[in-house]
Design a protein around this motif. Structure first.
Motif, PDB file in Angstrom:
ATOM      1  N   SER A 251       0.820  -1.212   0.000  1.00  0.00           N
ATOM      2  CA  SER A 251       0.000   0.000   0.000  1.00  0.00           C
ATOM      3  C   SER A 251       0.850   1.258   0.000  1.00  0.00           C
ATOM      4  CB  SER A 251      -0.945  -0.011   1.200  1.00  0.00           C
ATOM      5  OG  SER A 251      -1.815  -1.133   1.138  1.00  0.00           O
TER       6      SER A 251
ATOM      7  N   LYS B  49       0.506   3.875  -2.984  1.00  0.00           N
ATOM      8  CA  LYS B  49       0.022   5.237  -2.737  1.00  0.00           C
ATOM      9  C   LYS B  49       1.087   6.296  -3.019  1.00  0.00           C
ATOM     10  CE  LYS B  49      -4.300   4.939  -1.097  1.00  0.00           C
ATOM     11  NZ  LYS B  49      -4.825   5.350   0.198  1.00  0.00           N
TER      12      LYS B  49
ATOM     13  N   GLU C 139      -4.771  10.451  -2.651  1.00  0.00           N
ATOM     14  CA  GLU C 139      -6.137  10.511  -2.112  1.00  0.00           C
ATOM     15  C   GLU C 139      -7.169   9.967  -3.102  1.00  0.00           C
ATOM     16  OE1 GLU C 139      -3.546  13.109   0.121  1.00  0.00           O
ATOM     17  OE2 GLU C 139      -3.976  13.013  -2.029  1.00  0.00           O
TER      18      GLU C 139
ATOM     19  N   ILE D  53      -7.694   4.230  -4.175  1.00  0.00           N
ATOM     20  CA  ILE D  53      -8.203   3.421  -3.070  1.00  0.00           C
ATOM     21  C   ILE D  53      -7.577   2.034  -3.163  1.00  0.00           C
ATOM     22  CG2 ILE D  53     -10.240   2.334  -2.049  1.00  0.00           C
ATOM     23  CD1 ILE D  53     -11.866   4.728  -2.912  1.00  0.00           C
TER      24      ILE D  53
ATOM     25  N   ASN E 139      -5.296  10.086   5.350  1.00  0.00           N
ATOM     26  CA  ASN E 139      -5.530   9.107   4.279  1.00  0.00           C
ATOM     27  C   ASN E 139      -4.739   7.837   4.575  1.00  0.00           C
ATOM     28  OD1 ASN E 139      -4.369   8.179   1.247  1.00  0.00           O
ATOM     29  ND2 ASN E 139      -6.562   8.524   1.395  1.00  0.00           N
ATOM     30  N   ARG E 140      -5.457   6.721   4.718  1.00  0.00           N
ATOM     31  CA  ARG E 140      -4.798   5.452   5.012  1.00  0.00           C
ATOM     32  C   ARG E 140      -3.999   4.953   3.815  1.00  0.00           C
ATOM     33  NH1 ARG E 140      -9.141   1.418   7.981  1.00  0.00           N
ATOM     34  NH2 ARG E 140      -9.632   2.715   9.795  1.00  0.00           N
TER      35      ARG E 140
ATOM     36  N   ASP F  19      -6.744   1.321   2.455  1.00  0.00           N
ATOM     37  CA  ASP F  19      -8.036   1.941   2.778  1.00  0.00           C
ATOM     38  C   ASP F  19      -8.989   0.959   3.433  1.00  0.00           C
ATOM     39  OD1 ASP F  19      -8.030   4.788   1.471  1.00  0.00           O
ATOM     40  OD2 ASP F  19      -7.059   3.468   0.027  1.00  0.00           O
TER      41      ASP F  19
END
Length: 579
Positions: free
Chosen positions: A337, A341, A353, A356, A380-381, A384
């Protein structure tokens, strides 16, 4: 051996065999709700549900078959009209104090109380009186609904004896008795690790995972977001069971095809990130070993693998003095992740952002891990939403996909390419074995030609092994199940034993036995088949060492420079918190 008679059938059993086991061995079924074999050494036989009562030697009163040990000459009757009527009364009393929301219950179709009701052809409940009312409790991973608790106490045995976490216990007396936490605290206010093993053994819906299926559906329906998904190694050898397929069948390509049909913009493999994790973790192992051998007193050994979030939570709660020895490498879920990201999103020209990241995991602790504050950037994870293998099965059904017939597809590239070392992350011993495959070549400067010399075979929970890497002999420890982890860590903390490296998995057999996998109902042989399936995939891979993955090499060349570099420390490493 003892000779006994059950329903007119003579049989021989060994000492300390219960009536329930003896009957099962000759094909006689006795209904039960509380009895369950949890692991090799642990059996839940509190005899609380009383569904298994039988008549013994024509004595007054009935005996619970699950906890009554056979004796020489015993004569047992398991099904008389009186016994059947008593069992029916017990079942009606249980249901009279149980919510009637079976249609919407998360355990509907898997509920053992529901199945017994069908077996007894129960069409009405004659008892109508006061019912217990308890507050439901929600956490990131697990939902507790005490009103559905039938006091089987399987979760209590699993939590206290197998996992040694001590979170759940029977409280109150009589009608108000229920399994709860200390002072009724929410799970995230206890020492719960969110391993999900309590969910795996609960026969009803009193404990169940927090379902994020509809959040995933909403994300897929949002045209302004790009939605990608990663799939963990152990999922591919368990999901098929949900659709009646052979246990341990590798359905990797069918999973990819199903996810693409649902509309995901990218379908990737967490196994790719497992290879990335090994690059960091094996480098840490090499650096610590070399420093230790040079006499650096500040070097902390053993190094502990840190891929299992339930195990990380366990050490943070129970062994705060040892928090400086685990590898600081993030888990494969979080590495994937973080790269997606912060690097991949930038490469395809979108803001983090607007990307996902969904993960499909065999684990309920991964839901908790995704919410940890260190994995959240400006609200923001990195990951998600994390869903379980069971939730993916439900999504496939929602989309009306014929999983048995669907034609398979490959994972998307580049975050879908993996080696055999990455795939064995899903079974106990696999993480450390994968790390040693890479560390071997880094330490010795020689090619590892025979991978089998490092093979870590499954044992009954705790493996202590000595492995030679060049001229160096390493003592390693491998534990699956948190009770076994506690034994290992107590040895380390006391200085009783000296290890160089330790791997710990919170669940039996590792991720193949995760709390988010299809329910096995005590059949541990299913876990063996899943584990062996991962080994077969590893053996069939052309590349079996993480550092041979060309896409991992390219990532270091273009972004991280080398393992454990300053850039890698920022994006691929984490810290641990005393709790």
């Amino acid at each position: 051996m003892l000779e006994i008679t059950i329903d007119g059938i003579k049989t021989k059993v060994s000492e300390n065999t219960t009536i329930l086991i003896a009957a099962k061995n000759i094909g006689i079924k006795i209904p039960t709700l509380c009895n369950l074999k949890l692991e090799e050494y642990f059996l839940n036989n509190h005899a609380t549900c009383r569904m298994c009562v039988v008549e013994v030697d024509k004595r007054d009163g009935l005996y619970p078959a699950c906890s009554t040990v056979c004796w020489e000459g015993m004569n047992v009757v398991t099904n008389s009209s009186e016994i059947i009527q008593i069992r029916k009364n017990i079942l009606e009393l249980l249901i009279s104090n149980h919510p009637k929301d079976c249609l919407t219950c998360s355990k509907s179709g898997e509920c053992e109380l529901q199945k017994l009701t069908q077996e007894f052809r129960l069409k009405e409940v004659r008892f109508d009186g006061e019912r217990n009312h308890f507050k439901s409790e929600y956490s990131e991973s697990i939902i507790r609904d005490p009103e559905k608790c039938i006091m089987c106490r399987r979760c209590e045995t699993m939590c206290n004896k197998v996992q040694t976490c001590g979170v759940l216990s029977a409280v109150n007396r009589g009608f108000r008795s229920v399994v709860s936490t200390v002072y009724g605290n929410d799970l995230d206010k206890t020492v719960c690790t969110f391993c999900g093993q309590c969910v795996s053994v609960c026969p009803v819906g009193a404990l169940h995972e927090r379902d994020y299926t509809w959040e995933v559906m909403q994300a897929l329906a949002n045209p302004s977001k790009k939605v990608i998904v990663q799939v963990a190694p152990a999922v591919r050898v368990a999901l098929g069971e949900e659709f009646g397929m052979e246990v341990g069948l590798n359905v990797e390509k069918k999973i990819v095809a199903a996810l693409k049909k649902m509309g995901f913009d990218g379908v990737f493999d967490t196994t790719w990130a497992a290879d990335l994790t090994i690059m960091e973790e094996a480098t840490e192992l090499k650096e610590r070993l070399e420093g230790y051998l040079l006499g650096n007193k500040k070097i902390k050994l053993p190094i502990l693998t840190s891929c299992c979030p339930a195990w990380v939570n366990f050490i943070e709660h129970n062994f705060p003095n040892l928090l400086d020895i685990p590898s600081t490498s993030k888990s494969p879920q979080q590495m994937f992740s973080a790269v997606a990201k912060n690097i991949w999103a930038s490469n395809i020209g979108i803001e983090r952002e607007n990307l996902i990241v969904i993960s499909v995991m065999p684990c309920l602790a991964k839901k908790y891990e995704a919410s940890r504050i260190e994995f959240v950037k400006n609200g923001n994870r990195d990951t998600d939403i994390s869903i379980s293998t069971r939730e993916l099965a439900n999504m496939i059904r929602y989309f009306n996909i014929d999983f048995n017939a669907i034609e398979g597809q490959k994972f998307d590239s580049p975050m879908g390419e993996y080696t055999g070392a990455g795939i064995i992350f899903g079974r106990t011993g696999g993480v450390l074995e994968a790390a040693l495959r890479t560390a071997y070549e880094g330490i010795t400067g020689e090619e590892l030609k025979d991978i089998s010399v490092l093979k870590i075979d499954k044992s009954k929970g705790l493996i202590i092994k000595k492995i030679n890497i060049g001229s160096k002999e390493l003592k390693i420890g491998v534990a699956h199940g948190l009770g076994n982890a506690r034994k290992l860590l107590e040895e380390v903390e006391s200085g009783k034993e000296q290890y160089h490296a330790i791997e710990i998995m919170a669940c039996h057999d590792g991720c193949v036995g995760g709390g988010g996998q299809p329910f096995i109902h005590g059949k541990t042989e299913i876990l063996d088949k899943r584990l062996e399936a991962l080994n077969r995939i590893d053996e069939g891979c052309k590349l079996r060492k993480s550092h041979e993955n060309p896409y991992i090499k390219k990532l270091y060349e273009e972004y991280f420079d080398y393992p454990c570099s300053a850039k890698a420390k920022v994006l691929l490493h984490t810290k641990f918190i005393k709790k």
